[in-house]
Scaffold this motif. Sequence first.
Motif, PDB file in Angstrom:
ATOM      1  N   GLU A  55       0.821  -1.215   0.000  1.00 40.35           N
ATOM      2  CA  GLU A  55       0.000   0.000   0.000  1.00 40.35           C
ATOM      3  C   GLU A  55       0.853   1.263   0.000  1.00 40.35           C
ATOM      4  O   GLU A  55       0.314   2.371  -0.017  1.00 40.35           O
ATOM      5  CB  GLU A  55      -0.897   0.009   1.241  1.00 40.35           C
ATOM      6  CG  GLU A  55      -1.866  -1.174   1.304  1.00 40.35           C
ATOM      7  CD  GLU A  55      -2.580  -1.274   2.643  1.00 40.35           C
ATOM      8  OE1 GLU A  55      -2.194  -0.518   3.580  1.00 40.35           O
ATOM      9  OE2 GLU A  55      -3.508  -2.090   2.763  1.00 40.35           O
ATOM     10  N   MET A 302      -2.394  -1.029  12.346  1.00 44.04           N
ATOM     11  CA  MET A 302      -2.892  -0.639  11.019  1.00 44.04           C
ATOM     12  C   MET A 302      -4.378  -0.964  10.870  1.00 44.04           C
ATOM     13  O   MET A 302      -5.122  -0.208  10.231  1.00 44.04           O
ATOM     14  CB  MET A 302      -2.076  -1.335   9.935  1.00 44.04           C
ATOM     15  CG  MET A 302      -0.655  -0.813   9.781  1.00 44.04           C
ATOM     16  SD  MET A 302      -0.593   0.965   9.389  1.00 44.04           S
ATOM     17  CE  MET A 302      -1.512   1.006   7.838  1.00 44.04           C
ATOM     18  N   LEU A 305      -6.297   1.767  12.589  1.00 43.37           N
ATOM     19  CA  LEU A 305      -6.250   2.977  11.762  1.00 43.37           C
ATOM     20  C   LEU A 305      -7.322   2.907  10.671  1.00 43.37           C
ATOM     21  O   LEU A 305      -8.039   3.890  10.425  1.00 43.37           O
ATOM     22  CB  LEU A 305      -4.859   3.116  11.142  1.00 43.37           C
ATOM     23  CG  LEU A 305      -4.561   4.430  10.427  1.00 43.37           C
ATOM     24  CD1 LEU A 305      -4.154   5.508  11.430  1.00 43.37           C
ATOM     25  CD2 LEU A 305      -3.439   4.237   9.397  1.00 43.37           C
ATOM     26  N   LYS A 306      -7.460   1.746  10.055  1.00 41.81           N
ATOM     27  CA  LYS A 306      -8.442   1.584   8.971  1.00 41.81           C
ATOM     28  C   LYS A 306      -9.866   1.512   9.513  1.00 41.81           C
ATOM     29  O   LYS A 306     -10.787   2.079   8.908  1.00 41.81           O
ATOM     30  CB  LYS A 306      -8.099   0.342   8.152  1.00 41.81           C
ATOM     31  CG  LYS A 306      -6.801   0.504   7.375  1.00 41.81           C
ATOM     32  CD  LYS A 306      -6.394  -0.763   6.635  1.00 41.81           C
ATOM     33  CE  LYS A 306      -5.068  -0.539   5.901  1.00 41.81           C
ATOM     34  NZ  LYS A 306      -4.625  -1.748   5.172  1.00 41.81           N
ATOM     35  N   ASP A 311      -7.081   5.913   7.793  1.00 44.58           N
ATOM     36  CA  ASP A 311      -6.180   5.611   6.683  1.00 44.58           C
ATOM     37  C   ASP A 311      -6.415   6.534   5.494  1.00 44.58           C
ATOM     38  O   ASP A 311      -5.547   6.662   4.623  1.00 44.58           O
ATOM     39  CB  ASP A 311      -6.348   4.157   6.241  1.00 44.58           C
ATOM     40  CG  ASP A 311      -7.771   3.835   5.827  1.00 44.58           C
ATOM     41  OD1 ASP A 311      -8.727   4.224   6.544  1.00 44.58           O
ATOM     42  OD2 ASP A 311      -7.947   3.198   4.773  1.00 44.58           O
ATOM     43  N   ARG A 349       3.340   5.438   3.146  1.00 49.31           N
ATOM     44  CA  ARG A 349       1.974   5.232   2.651  1.00 49.31           C
ATOM     45  C   ARG A 349       1.238   6.563   2.680  1.00 49.31           C
ATOM     46  O   ARG A 349       1.041   7.168   3.737  1.00 49.31           O
ATOM     47  CB  ARG A 349       1.252   4.213   3.535  1.00 49.31           C
ATOM     48  CG  ARG A 349      -0.152   3.868   3.051  1.00 49.31           C
ATOM     49  CD  ARG A 349      -0.894   3.038   4.090  1.00 49.31           C
ATOM     50  NE  ARG A 349      -2.186   2.585   3.612  1.00 49.31           N
ATOM     51  CZ  ARG A 349      -3.290   3.334   3.594  1.00 49.31           C
ATOM     52  NH1 ARG A 349      -3.248   4.592   4.035  1.00 49.31           N
ATOM     53  NH2 ARG A 349      -4.426   2.840   3.151  1.00 49.31           N
TER      54      ARG A 349
END
Length: 472
Positions: A55, A302, A305-306, A311, A349
């Motif tokens: 990503e 992560m 975060l999403k 994100d 990213r």
Amino acid sequence: MNKVFAICIFAMIANLCAENKYNVLMICVDDLRNSLGCYGNKDVISPNFDKLASESVAFDHHYVQVPTCGASRYALLTGLRPQNKQSMGNGAFKQLSRTQLDGAQTIPELFKRSNYLTSVIGKVSHTADGRNYAYNGKGNGSDELPFAWDWKKTPFGPWKRGWGVFFAYADGKHREDGSGYKPRMEFKDLEDEELPDGLSANEAIRQLDKLKDKRFFLSLGFYKPHLPFVAPKKYWDMYDGVDINLAPHDKKGETAYWHGSGEFYKYQGDKTKPLSTEEQVKHRRAYYACISYVDAQLGKVMQRLKDLGLDKNTIVVLWSDHGWHLGDHQIWGKHNLHEQALKSPFMIRVPDIKGKMSSAVVETTDLFPTLIELCQLTFNKLSQPLSGQSLVPILNSVDTLGRDSALSFWGKAVSLRNKNYRLIATKGKKDEYSKIELYDHRIDPNESKNIAQQNPEVVDQLLKIIKKENKL
């Protein structure tokens, strides 16, 4: 009147967001070489590193400025190549001004002065929690990075202090607790949260929940795979049946820049030099198990975060302070100027920028100007000019060339790496250089054969660049 006022306020907010464009999650991993699936290592189990790489714009020719923790992180956070001897060691941050200057001295200070909430968890500068304490716990606890952090919330757990969590073993033991207990590796049946990196990941998740409606610069430093090799046993067990390869060049060779792996051998464990094949496989497995442990913690952070939708407006940076020899050149550690110590993972990213792998030559110092250009900060005054160059052109077009060469330093020696060659040389008096080594990476990626004598023109060309750019 109220309608006009509302329009003005909306315009002001829109302008602020255009300037302070992104949040930043900066993840620093200690002693991580490019032994990840995304970089071609088939032995290591690293699905979350690999997913982040897919990503991101991931760089496979990223080189640090100094192959030791504190000095490398000083280069990262100040954007400066070494300019004096103090910049070369773990005490590099002591030279920062304790009086706030007109311009920011570090990345987090610049973001804080742009009204971001700034937070540090774990080891991002040299100390394990951002506070000035010695390994034995002595010190005044002042900020290692002055004027940088709103929050310093590293969880200590039963280890009670920063260097305790950094050198942690299970059940609150650590290398600096005075007990003399310091095995080179330990893998016990524990949950992730029973060791420090699991605690740090949970703290990062907690902070993301609190920060979701703010502009933030959140820095998270994982301690592993730094020595001692410690992780829950399940990550050691993941490598049952894996045929772990030895270093492709595991001979000492004729390099003048070899060392005796002092940091490695001071831990309790096999003291044989060189290690037997069985012991080499065992220690490579231990290092890989620590990578897989950190990989799992990265995945948790992560995912949160999403889940929070962050994100879509957060830049994620993943960086390691240097590589690490896993028996390459019969070295177990960093602290030299060969490829294995200087090359490390680096990923950026950015929302709406497609993931790809870049082979551009880049330096650690390039991150600072890159974040400035991407985030369009409201405060942009710096205490001194930066050494790096923005990577935004590469982020926008992966085929864009990077810098012509990267410079790295250790002691009186300096190393230049360009697309094809690595030159290592030691500076003496009157700008003279000795102990010159040249390696051609097109045919010798493991730097096993010094070809300096056979290629004087290449040596002269690269030395000219070093003499021009070396400020030490």
